[in-house]
Design a protein around this motif. Sequence first.
Motif, PDB file in Angstrom:
ATOM      1  N   GLU A 172       0.815  -1.218   0.000  1.00  0.00           N
ATOM      2  CA  GLU A 172       0.000   0.000   0.000  1.00  0.00           C
ATOM      3  C   GLU A 172       0.847   1.267   0.000  1.00  0.00           C
ATOM      4  O   GLU A 172       0.491   2.272  -0.629  1.00  0.00           O
ATOM      5  N   HIS A 209     -11.435  -5.844   2.140  1.00  0.00           N
ATOM      6  CA  HIS A 209     -10.277  -6.723   2.262  1.00  0.00           C
ATOM      7  C   HIS A 209     -10.799  -8.037   2.840  1.00  0.00           C
ATOM      8  O   HIS A 209     -10.499  -8.417   3.951  1.00  0.00           O
ATOM      9  N   GLY A 212      -8.319 -11.391   0.834  1.00  0.00           N
ATOM     10  CA  GLY A 212      -6.866 -11.298   0.850  1.00  0.00           C
ATOM     11  C   GLY A 212      -6.185 -12.078   1.958  1.00  0.00           C
ATOM     12  O   GLY A 212      -4.981 -12.329   1.893  1.00  0.00           O
ATOM     13  N   GLU A 232      -6.644  -3.349  -0.572  1.00  0.00           N
ATOM     14  CA  GLU A 232      -7.992  -3.907  -0.745  1.00  0.00           C
ATOM     15  C   GLU A 232      -7.996  -4.979  -1.829  1.00  0.00           C
ATOM     16  O   GLU A 232      -7.155  -4.946  -2.739  1.00  0.00           O
ATOM     17  N   ASP A 233      -8.943  -5.915  -1.746  1.00  0.00           N
ATOM     18  CA  ASP A 233      -9.092  -6.886  -2.829  1.00  0.00           C
ATOM     19  C   ASP A 233     -10.240  -6.510  -3.755  1.00  0.00           C
ATOM     20  O   ASP A 233     -10.349  -7.035  -4.858  1.00  0.00           O
TER      21      ASP A 233
END
Length: 365
Positions: A172, A209, A212, A232-233
Amino acid sequence: MSNKLKIAIIGCGGIANGKHMPSLSRQADAEMVAFCDIVEERAQEAAKTYGAEGAAVFTDFRELLAAGGFDIVHVCTPNDSHSEITVAALEAGNHVLCEKPMAKTTAQAKEMLDAAKRTGKKLSIAYQNRFRADSDYLKGLCESGELGDIYYGKAIALRRRAVPTWGVFLDEEKQGGGPLIDIGTHALDLTLWLMDNYKPRMVVGSTFHKLGQKKNAANAFGPWDPEQFKVEDSAFGFITMENGATIVLEASWALNVSEFGEAKTMLAGTEGGADMKDGLRLNGERAGRLYETKVDLGSGGVAFYSGAAETEADREARLWLEAVREDKDPVVLPEQAFVVTQILEAVYESARTGRAVYFDGSSDN
């Protein structure tokens, strides 16, 4: 004396090898003369494979810029360094094509935009999906009024299970986020460009999220490491524009959906609609009946240049070099890319705060 445009490549990783350097190598009016990467072996390999005779190799972009000897810089580094390198390259007197997204944050993107205006050098962002045959054809229809007033759009960048497990995609700090800033940015750019609407009023966003943290997960690129999955996914945004038009933005690397697609758009206007669900499809009403038409993009209308069909990457490279050589605007204007970054940042901010983000400074209180 050669009249070829001389290009420096900063960042010799995946996107440089996968798109920039191969497409530039096929442009007769350009040559790559300098390469930089923090991993010296990557820069050396790039120079060996794509470089002009005597091409220079660097591990520090500042040394490359100080050495000079080129007209254009391609910035192909992680998102967090886009702004610093681009501003420095512009200040050094070079035109710049920077990989998407424009920057990690709106503030960084603004620095890039200001530097381009201050120096008078050209700046463009590598949103290559504008150069696809379906995108180009649909843009012409939108400009001619075939769809009428386009008041609803959907920007689609959904992967069922295709989390990139290499490089810094899951970091990130370096990337600024996950699928939203990585592939959602392409779909949003495409949708805004086709609608020709760059005046957002309000954004509401959600990020998740949820998948993940799964171990040994099914994934196109092999299982990801949950400990490294810091972004985030999936992410979603609801965007209203100043004229009332609305855009829904969907982005995921991992999401339990059976229908998925990447860098696609759906548009609805007063005279007709279009989508890219199964090729390019147009719909509307004629003589009291509804119709749907699938455009055959393989029969004529293909972009040709010098007698050969172009890939979207080759067309992006050619038109970018043409803009520099002929001193005209690039296809992707930095002001347009700046709005994309503004909206992406607003989705993240809304998801974090649970509040709508208004671009006029008002609030949802």
